[in-house]
Design a protein around this motif. Structure first.
Motif, PDB file in Angstrom:
ATOM      1  N   VAL A   7       0.908  -1.692   0.006  1.00 62.34           N
ATOM      2  CA  VAL A   7       0.072   0.071  -0.024  1.00 62.34           C
ATOM      3  C   VAL A   7       1.175   1.020  -0.145  1.00 62.34           C
ATOM      4  CG1 VAL A   7      -1.854   1.243   0.991  1.00 62.34           C
ATOM      5  CG2 VAL A   7      -2.034  -0.853   1.370  1.00 62.34           C
ATOM      6  N   GLY A  34       0.723   4.993  10.863  1.00 60.64           N
ATOM      7  CA  GLY A  34       1.014   3.851  11.980  1.00 60.64           C
ATOM      8  C   GLY A  34       2.064   3.653  10.777  1.00 60.64           C
ATOM      9  N   ARG A  35       2.427   1.951  10.953  1.00 58.64           N
ATOM     10  CA  ARG A  35       2.481   1.285   9.349  1.00 58.64           C
ATOM     11  C   ARG A  35       2.766   1.438   8.412  1.00 58.64           C
ATOM     12  NH1 ARG A  35       0.285  -2.776  12.745  1.00 58.64           N
ATOM     13  NH2 ARG A  35      -2.233  -1.838  12.336  1.00 58.64           N
ATOM     14  N   ILE A  36       1.489   2.334   7.396  1.00 59.41           N
ATOM     15  CA  ILE A  36       1.653   2.427   6.266  1.00 59.41           C
ATOM     16  C   ILE A  36       2.604   4.040   5.619  1.00 59.41           C
ATOM     17  CG2 ILE A  36      -0.207   2.556   3.854  1.00 59.41           C
ATOM     18  CD1 ILE A  36      -1.445   0.139   4.568  1.00 59.41           C
ATOM     19  N   TYR A  73       1.224  14.109  10.263  1.00 57.53           N
ATOM     20  CA  TYR A  73       0.004  14.718  11.643  1.00 57.53           C
ATOM     21  C   TYR A  73      -0.503  13.156  11.816  1.00 57.53           C
ATOM     22  CZ  TYR A  73      -4.232  15.319  13.138  1.00 57.53           C
ATOM     23  OH  TYR A  73      -5.353  15.365  14.817  1.00 57.53           O
ATOM     24  N   ASP A  74      -0.935  12.629  12.950  1.00 54.33           N
ATOM     25  CA  ASP A  74      -1.406  11.780  13.723  1.00 54.33           C
ATOM     26  C   ASP A  74      -1.428  11.912  15.365  1.00 54.33           C
ATOM     27  OD1 ASP A  74      -1.893   8.795  15.069  1.00 54.33           O
ATOM     28  OD2 ASP A  74      -0.790   8.154  13.882  1.00 54.33           O
ATOM     29  N   PRO A  75      -2.915  12.553  15.843  1.00 54.84           N
ATOM     30  CA  PRO A  75      -3.294  12.581  17.108  1.00 54.84           C
ATOM     31  C   PRO A  75      -3.300  11.351  18.453  1.00 54.84           C
ATOM     32  CG  PRO A  75      -5.207  12.473  16.091  1.00 54.84           C
ATOM     33  CD  PRO A  75      -4.167  11.731  14.625  1.00 54.84           C
ATOM     34  N   VAL A  76      -2.596  10.428  17.400  1.00 53.12           N
ATOM     35  CA  VAL A  76      -2.657   9.032  18.371  1.00 53.12           C
ATOM     36  C   VAL A  76      -0.859   8.937  19.045  1.00 53.12           C
ATOM     37  CG1 VAL A  76      -3.535   7.225  19.542  1.00 53.12           C
ATOM     38  CG2 VAL A  76      -4.741   8.371  17.924  1.00 53.12           C
ATOM     39  N   VAL A 133      -5.694   6.755   7.485  1.00 55.00           N
ATOM     40  CA  VAL A 133      -5.794   6.547   8.719  1.00 55.00           C
ATOM     41  C   VAL A 133      -6.870   5.489   8.314  1.00 55.00           C
ATOM     42  CG1 VAL A 133      -5.532   8.977   9.144  1.00 55.00           C
ATOM     43  CG2 VAL A 133      -7.682   8.313   8.110  1.00 55.00           C
ATOM     44  N   PRO A 134      -7.193   5.123  10.108  1.00 55.71           N
ATOM     45  CA  PRO A 134      -8.487   3.753   9.411  1.00 55.71           C
ATOM     46  C   PRO A 134      -9.434   4.913   9.781  1.00 55.71           C
ATOM     47  CG  PRO A 134      -7.767   4.301  11.356  1.00 55.71           C
ATOM     48  CD  PRO A 134      -6.665   4.882  10.588  1.00 55.71           C
ATOM     49  N   THR A 149      -5.360   6.143  -0.284  1.00 54.74           N
ATOM     50  CA  THR A 149      -4.955   4.239  -0.176  1.00 54.74           C
ATOM     51  C   THR A 149      -5.769   3.776   1.802  1.00 54.74           C
ATOM     52  OG1 THR A 149      -2.834   4.811   0.950  1.00 54.74           O
ATOM     53  CG2 THR A 149      -2.937   4.589  -2.070  1.00 54.74           C
ATOM     54  N   ARG A 171      -9.068   4.353   3.391  1.00 52.56           N
ATOM     55  CA  ARG A 171     -11.266   4.363   3.087  1.00 52.56           C
ATOM     56  C   ARG A 171     -11.630   5.525   2.099  1.00 52.56           C
ATOM     57  NH1 ARG A 171      -9.082  -0.645   3.575  1.00 52.56           N
ATOM     58  NH2 ARG A 171      -9.662  -1.532   4.706  1.00 52.56           N
ATOM     59  N   ASP A 197      -8.053   4.931  -4.078  1.00 57.67           N
ATOM     60  CA  ASP A 197      -8.097   3.493  -4.545  1.00 57.67           C
ATOM     61  C   ASP A 197      -9.094   3.118  -4.185  1.00 57.67           C
ATOM     62  OD1 ASP A 197      -6.716   0.984  -5.225  1.00 57.67           O
ATOM     63  OD2 ASP A 197      -5.894   0.660  -3.386  1.00 57.67           O
ATOM     64  N   HIS A 201      -8.967  -0.056  -5.505  1.00 61.48           N
ATOM     65  CA  HIS A 201      -8.847  -0.739  -4.683  1.00 61.48           C
ATOM     66  C   HIS A 201      -7.549  -2.295  -4.827  1.00 61.48           C
ATOM     67  CE1 HIS A 201     -10.500  -1.413  -0.112  1.00 61.48           C
ATOM     68  NE2 HIS A 201      -8.780  -1.594  -0.911  1.00 61.48           N
ATOM     69  N   ALA A 247      -3.142  -3.207  -2.459  1.00 62.86           N
ATOM     70  CA  ALA A 247      -2.687  -4.040  -1.209  1.00 62.86           C
ATOM     71  C   ALA A 247      -2.618  -6.166  -2.419  1.00 62.86           C
ATOM     72  CB  ALA A 247      -4.022  -4.592  -0.444  1.00 62.86           C
TER      73      ALA A 247
HETATM   74  P1  NAD Z   1      -2.577   0.892  11.468  1.00 57.00           P
HETATM   75  O1  NAD Z   1      -3.473   1.276  12.484  1.00 57.00           O
HETATM   76  O2  NAD Z   1      -1.499   0.931  11.798  1.00 57.00           O
HETATM   77  O3  NAD Z   1      -2.104   3.286  11.459  1.00 57.00           O
HETATM   78  C1  NAD Z   1      -2.845   4.036  10.956  1.00 57.00           C
HETATM   79  C2  NAD Z   1      -2.734   5.617  11.870  1.00 57.00           C
HETATM   80  O4  NAD Z   1      -3.476   6.577  11.325  1.00 57.00           O
HETATM   81  C3  NAD Z   1      -2.955   5.328  13.262  1.00 57.00           C
HETATM   82  O5  NAD Z   1      -1.280   5.473  14.008  1.00 57.00           O
HETATM   83  C4  NAD Z   1      -3.291   5.739  14.329  1.00 57.00           C
HETATM   84  O6  NAD Z   1      -3.084   6.604  15.173  1.00 57.00           O
HETATM   85  C5  NAD Z   1      -4.221   7.121  13.303  1.00 57.00           C
HETATM   86  N1  NAD Z   1      -4.833   7.617  13.093  1.00 57.00           N
HETATM   87  C6  NAD Z   1      -5.774   7.297  13.655  1.00 57.00           C
HETATM   88  N2  NAD Z   1      -6.913   8.711  13.273  1.00 57.00           N
HETATM   89  C7  NAD Z   1      -6.487   9.674  12.655  1.00 57.00           C
HETATM   90  C8  NAD Z   1      -7.324  11.195  13.093  1.00 57.00           C
HETATM   91  N3  NAD Z   1      -7.989  11.307  12.627  1.00 57.00           N
HETATM   92  N4  NAD Z   1      -5.279  11.547  12.007  1.00 57.00           N
HETATM   93  C9  NAD Z   1      -4.484  11.397  11.854  1.00 57.00           C
HETATM   94  N5  NAD Z   1      -3.657  10.002  12.438  1.00 57.00           N
HETATM   95  C10 NAD Z   1      -4.912   9.310  12.957  1.00 57.00           C
HETATM   96  O7  NAD Z   1      -2.742   0.980   9.621  1.00 57.00           O
HETATM   97  P2  NAD Z   1      -2.227   0.988   8.434  1.00 57.00           P
HETATM   98  O8  NAD Z   1      -1.477  -0.307   8.715  1.00 57.00           O
HETATM   99  O9  NAD Z   1      -1.180   2.330   8.503  1.00 57.00           O
HETATM  100  O10 NAD Z   1      -3.587   0.851   7.491  1.00 57.00           O
HETATM  101  C11 NAD Z   1      -3.744   2.345   7.063  1.00 57.00           C
HETATM  102  C12 NAD Z   1      -5.124   2.157   6.508  1.00 57.00           C
HETATM  103  O11 NAD Z   1      -4.792   2.070   5.217  1.00 57.00           O
HETATM  104  C13 NAD Z   1      -6.443   1.648   7.235  1.00 57.00           C
HETATM  105  O12 NAD Z   1      -7.538   2.883   6.337  1.00 57.00           O
HETATM  106  C14 NAD Z   1      -6.746   0.680   5.849  1.00 57.00           C
HETATM  107  O13 NAD Z   1      -7.503   0.395   6.541  1.00 57.00           O
HETATM  108  C15 NAD Z   1      -6.231   1.468   5.138  1.00 57.00           C
HETATM  109  N6  NAD Z   1      -5.777  -0.427   3.768  1.00 57.00           N
HETATM  110  C16 NAD Z   1      -6.246   0.311   2.653  1.00 57.00           C
HETATM  111  C17 NAD Z   1      -5.667  -1.239   1.918  1.00 57.00           C
HETATM  112  C18 NAD Z   1      -5.632  -1.091   0.123  1.00 57.00           C
HETATM  113  O14 NAD Z   1      -5.697  -2.343  -0.308  1.00 57.00           O
HETATM  114  N7  NAD Z   1      -5.644  -0.232  -0.121  1.00 57.00           N
HETATM  115  C19 NAD Z   1      -4.853  -1.699   2.606  1.00 57.00           C
HETATM  116  C20 NAD Z   1      -3.906  -2.178   3.888  1.00 57.00           C
HETATM  117  C21 NAD Z   1      -5.330  -1.008   4.214  1.00 57.00           C
END
Ligand code: NAD
Length: 304
Positions: A103, A151-153, A171-174, A201-202, A228, A230, A254, A278, A281
């Motif tokens: 991603v 986060g991860r991505i 930017y990430d409030p958490v 973000v989720p 990419t 939601r 995406d 989409h 991934a």
């Molecule tokens: P993750 O949980 O590792 O990271 C998400 C981050 O967003 C966290 O650090 C969290 O603190 C932060 N966050 C929460 N609310 C926020 C806000 N209001 N403002 C800013 N930051 C905020 O998740 P990830 O693995 O990095 O995945 C991120 C997104 O990618 C998710 O929405 C997931 O559903 C989506 N995703 C999409 C695909 C695809 O096929 N396109 C595949 C995998 C994941």
């Protein structure tokens, strides 16, 4: 174990069937058009692997007497009513990291496609048009990239964008700590300062329409938005209005509020909009890791 597929061919799942057979479990692969079909198909299941729809709502889970574990076939929990599952004593899991690199690379591919106008230029090249506008190209090196969600991505996107020579705002409030090379700023400062914005973000009540008329209005007029994460994190109506008014430079998506994207969707057919269905991934490596993660967690849970 019942695997609920969403689109595509029903896969054979030979490896998973073999792993489950070793502990006396079996796997049935189904496609369910609605909640009733899911309840019927999974009535005797201890475990459900859910790709996308129908969602595991309170009503669906309450009608599945044996269900002990629901695993989301992917990242995110937005298809599950987690609070209801907890009340009903049903464990919920997902596969959080199977496609982090995919991603992140997809987001960068979209960002570069917008900065170099690869899709439009390809169409022009294929048609024999030479040096034809109208959308300007931009250099990523020296630009400011804003990453929303570290986060991860998002962290990985920040690292790759930084390697391209961009200044990265995050930017990430958490998430309080990140090893990613970002300058942490507030949401508004990021929106006002970035030439490219990538969203990671989720989907939750707090992030639904995080990008709406008010927040999109803060963007630089040439800024490009990549989503990419939601679809519902960005208001499609507000985005289309910004595109119509020329208040946003480019958009690459995406994910969409409605998937699959309907044929008459107003995002289609625009020179400065790139749409991928989409697929962020998707790679053989990610699919292998996903299957191993889900099947491994299931075997472990069934054994205990
Ligand atoms: P993750 O949980 O590792 O990271 C998400 C981050 O967003 C966290 O650090 C969290 O603190 C932060 N966050 C929460 N609310 C926020 C806000 N209001 N403002 C800013 N930051 C905020 O998740 P990830 O693995 O990095 O995945 C991120 C997104 O990618 C998710 O929405 C997931 O559903 C989506 N995703 C999409 C695909 C695809 O096929 N396109 C595949 C995998 C994941």
């Amino acid at each position: 174990v019942v695997q609920v597929e969403y689109v595509g061919d029903l896969a054979p799942y030979d490896e998973e069937k073999a792993a489950l057979a070793e502990i006396g479990a079996d796997l049935t692969v189904v496609r369910a058009a609605d909640a009733d079909a899911l309840v019927e198909a999974a009535h005797d299941a201890d475990v459900i692997w859910l790709e996308w729809t129908p969602h595991l709502t309170r009503d669906v889970m309450a009608r599945l007497p044996r269900l002990g574990l629901g695993i989301r076939w992917g990242v995110g929990y937005d298809q599950f009513d987690v609070a209801a599952a907890t009340e009903l004593g049903i464990a919920i899991a997902n596969a959080p990291s199977y496609c982090t690199e995919d991603v992140a690379e997809h987001a960068l591919a979209l960002m570069l496609a917008l900065s170099r106008q690869v899709v439009l230029r390809d169409r022009q090249g294929q048609q024999g048009l030479w040096r034809h506008g109208p959308v300007p190209q931009r250099r990523l090196a020296g630009s400011t990239v804003g990453v929303v969600g570290l986060g991860r991505i998002g962290s990985r996107v920040a690292r790759i964008a930084s390697a391209f020579g961009a200044e990265v705002l995050g930017y990430d409030p958490v998430a309080t700590t990140t090893e990613a090379p970002v300058r942490r700023v507030g949401f508004e400062e990021l929106l006002r300062g970035a030439d490219f914005i990538s969203v990671h973000v989720p989907l939750s009540d707090g992030t639904r329409h995080l990008f709406d008329t008010d927040t999109l209005a803060l963007l630089k007029p040439h800024a490009a938005l990549v989503n990419t994460s939601r679809g519902a994190v960005v208001s499609q109506a507000a985005l289309v209005a910004a595109l119509e008014a020329g208040r946003i430079g480019g958009v690459a998506l995406d994910v969409f509020e409605q998937e699959p994207l309907p044929a008459d969707n107003p995002l289609r057919g625009r020179d400065n909009v790139i749409l991928t269905p989409h697929e962020g991934a998707n790679s053989p490596q990610a699919m292998r890791d996903l299957r191993r993660e889900v099947c491994g967690a299931t075997v472990e849970w069934l054994r205990t």
